[in-house]
Write a protein that holds these residues in place. Structure first.
Motif, PDB file in Angstrom:
ATOM      1  N   MET A 123       0.848  -1.178   0.000  1.00  0.00           N
ATOM      2  CA  MET A 123       0.000   0.000   0.000  1.00  0.00           C
ATOM      3  C   MET A 123       0.890   1.235   0.000  1.00  0.00           C
ATOM      4  O   MET A 123       2.067   1.162   0.375  1.00  0.00           O
ATOM      5  N   LEU A 124       0.341   2.354  -0.431  1.00  0.00           N
ATOM      6  CA  LEU A 124       1.082   3.613  -0.441  1.00  0.00           C
ATOM      7  C   LEU A 124       0.683   4.470   0.748  1.00  0.00           C
ATOM      8  O   LEU A 124      -0.513   4.660   1.005  1.00  0.00           O
ATOM      9  N   SER A 125       1.666   4.977   1.442  1.00  0.00           N
ATOM     10  CA  SER A 125       1.387   5.955   2.488  1.00  0.00           C
ATOM     11  C   SER A 125       1.159   7.315   1.845  1.00  0.00           C
ATOM     12  O   SER A 125       1.559   7.553   0.693  1.00  0.00           O
ATOM     13  N   TRP A 138       0.085  -3.417  -6.097  1.00  0.00           N
ATOM     14  CA  TRP A 138      -0.418  -2.287  -5.315  1.00  0.00           C
ATOM     15  C   TRP A 138      -1.836  -2.563  -4.846  1.00  0.00           C
ATOM     16  O   TRP A 138      -2.715  -2.917  -5.646  1.00  0.00           O
ATOM     17  N   VAL A 139      -2.081  -2.394  -3.559  1.00  0.00           N
ATOM     18  CA  VAL A 139      -3.423  -2.517  -2.980  1.00  0.00           C
ATOM     19  C   VAL A 139      -3.870  -1.138  -2.533  1.00  0.00           C
ATOM     20  O   VAL A 139      -3.165  -0.460  -1.774  1.00  0.00           O
ATOM     21  N   THR A 140      -5.038  -0.697  -3.011  1.00  0.00           N
ATOM     22  CA  THR A 140      -5.551   0.623  -2.659  1.00  0.00           C
ATOM     23  C   THR A 140      -7.033   0.536  -2.321  1.00  0.00           C
ATOM     24  O   THR A 140      -7.790  -0.196  -2.974  1.00  0.00           O
ATOM     25  N   GLU A 141      -7.459   1.253  -1.301  1.00  0.00           N
ATOM     26  CA  GLU A 141      -8.863   1.290  -0.910  1.00  0.00           C
ATOM     27  C   GLU A 141      -9.571   2.404  -1.672  1.00  0.00           C
ATOM     28  O   GLU A 141      -9.074   3.530  -1.742  1.00  0.00           O
ATOM     29  N   ALA A 212      -1.613  -6.531   2.886  1.00  0.00           N
ATOM     30  CA  ALA A 212      -0.854  -5.511   2.152  1.00  0.00           C
ATOM     31  C   ALA A 212      -0.025  -4.651   3.093  1.00  0.00           C
ATOM     32  O   ALA A 212       1.106  -4.266   2.776  1.00  0.00           O
ATOM     33  N   LYS A 213      -0.568  -4.338   4.251  1.00  0.00           N
ATOM     34  CA  LYS A 213       0.171  -3.534   5.228  1.00  0.00           C
ATOM     35  C   LYS A 213       1.391  -4.270   5.753  1.00  0.00           C
ATOM     36  O   LYS A 213       2.393  -3.653   6.165  1.00  0.00           O
ATOM     37  N   ARG A 214       1.334  -5.606   5.716  1.00  0.00           N
ATOM     38  CA  ARG A 214       2.451  -6.411   6.199  1.00  0.00           C
ATOM     39  C   ARG A 214       3.392  -6.839   5.084  1.00  0.00           C
ATOM     40  O   ARG A 214       4.400  -7.509   5.335  1.00  0.00           O
TER      41      ARG A 214
END
Length: 443
Positions: A123-125, A138-141, A212-214
């Motif tokens: 994920m992108l910060s 890439w995982v995006t909400e 994704a965060k991990r």
């Protein structure tokens, strides 16, 4: 069901029409083509045909099934080809720790190798450059305001592809957390526009965001069959038992009443399309058994989620507005339950306007429609705004009326036949019969 089997069905299918007793203005459900029990059986049959995206096996099977129904009702039935570049999905999912989550590709799909793409999720910060996505999925909400991916998300996905990302997974939320299908509009409906696979998954699968965060490694698979210049089919039915003597004596040609509904859409489409399909078939049976003076043209249109391609195709062939007394369009969400969220995150169902949210009509038709729909007091026609395919027919100069709407589970995997109710279908069907009889008398 594969496409070959569905193509065979276009040469003739057999379906089972279930019937149940009930009370109606026709005396009994057995004699009433718009009895709630009979209409609901159409919904059941329609959803059993599978998923209904334009041109796929389920859509072809639907065209064959509608044609058979029209012929059984005594109508002259025809298949009208609608061209498209077809992608029929064989498999679409993301696999994390041996658990598979269904995915729905953004159109026009970019496929993966048969064994998929395996890479770490990322994920992108906020403020982080897309260059960190190289070699990642890439995982995006994504929060959607309507069942369409926002333009800025698609542009960001292209940036990710240029930066070397191997795929994009959009965790989408619309009205519910179910997997929601999106339309395929413009050139994106026919041609690839992104070089890496881009898919949506349901927001309820929180494990995907957590993984994704991990930075967990996952496998993304999108496979299918591409067929350029394929055919989907509208189905038209016209009544042949028409008494035109009264018109001939007056020196007039018999006028048409046109009745349409979309047949294609996302997933099983029980609430989104089922009610419209059922009501059109009920009216087709009613018109087919009569020896009236009015010509009826019924059409179920494919291509709804492909920018309404089937509706535009129909407009090329229908009689001039001067030859059409009225055009009835049965849009999305006909006679379906509505749902509202509870505090615990579940949903409760309720009804309003017999499951119909919007009723629009040309000004000239308002008085007779208001009278015909008196049995449903809160379903009142208006002429201030129109939506969907009805707007196309109004803009083309036809005296038109119709309905459109939605329920919370429209466009989702949860949109099954239980989204529609026989008790909601029948009052609308009977009011439509009253309205069409009044229009016939004005011709």
């Amino acid at each position: 069901m594969n496409r070959r089997t569905a193509c065979k069905l276009l040469a003739g299918t057999s379906g089972t029409l279930l019937m149940a007793p009930g009370r109606s203005i026709f005396g009994s459900a057995m004699r009433n083509p718009v009895a709630g029990s009979r209409l609901y059986n159409h919904v059941l049959e329609y959803t059993r045909l599978g998923e209904h995206r334009t041109g796929t096996a389920g859509d072809l099977a639907t065209s064959a099934w509608v044609r058979e129904k029209f012929e059984a009702f005594g109508l002259e039935a025809n298949l009208v080809p609608v061209k498209l570049n077809l992608f029929e999905v064989d498999s679409a999912f993301i696999e994390i720790d041996h658990v598979r989550f269904r995915a729905d590709p953004e159109w026009f799909p970019t496929s993966t190798p048969s064994n998929g793409v395996t890479a770490p999720l990322r994920m992108l910060s906020e403020g982080e450059d897309v260059s960190v996505l190289r070699g990642h999925i890439w995982v995006t909400e994504v929060q959607m305001e309507r069942p369409v991916i926002p333009k800025e998300v698609k542009e960001r996905a292209l940036d990710a592809a240029r930066a070397g990302a191997l795929g994009v997974v959009m965790v989408t939320r619309f009205r519910t957390d179910e997997l929601t299908g999106r339309g395929a509009h413009g050139e994106a409906g026919h041609n690839k526009w992104i070089p890496i696979p881009l898919v949506a998954v349901a927001a309820k699968h929180k494990a995907i965001v957590s993984a994704a965060k991990r930075g967990v490694k996952a496998r993304l698979v999108v496979t299918g069959t591409e067929q350029p210049n394929a055919n989907a089919y509208n189905v038209t039915g016209t009544n042949t038992r028409v008494n035109t003597k009264a018109h001939t004596e007056k020196g007039n040609d018999a006028k048409y009443i046109i009745v349409t509904t979309p047949q294609s859409g996302m997933f099983r489409c029980g609430g989104e399309r089922g009610g419209g399909i059922a009501l059109l078939l009920g009216l087709a049976e009613w018109a087919g058994r009569r020896n009236g003076k009015t010509r009826y043209l019924f059409s179920t249109n494919t291509g709804h989620e492909q920018s309404g391609s089937g509706a535009h195709k129909l407009l090329e062939a229908v009689p001039h507005p001067d030859q059409v007394a009225a055009w009835l369009h049965l849009g999305s969400g006909m006679s379906s339950w509505h749902w509202r969220p509870r505090k615990d995150g579940t949903f409760e169902r309720y009804t309003e306007k017999s499951g119909v949210r919007n009723f629009g009509a040309s000004p000239s038709l308002l008085p007779l429609l208001s009278e015909s729909f008196k049995p449903i007091p809160d379903l009142e026609p208006q002429s201030q705004r129109y939506a969907g395919e009805l707007r196309h027919y109004i803009d083309a100069g036809y005296a038109s009326f119709g309905f459109w709407g939605y329920n919370q589970f429209g466009h989702t995997l949860a949109d099954g036949p239980e989204q529609v109710s026989p008790s909601l279908l029948e009052p609308v069907g009977e009011c439509l019969v009253r309205a069409l009889e009044v229009i016939e008398r004005t011709i």
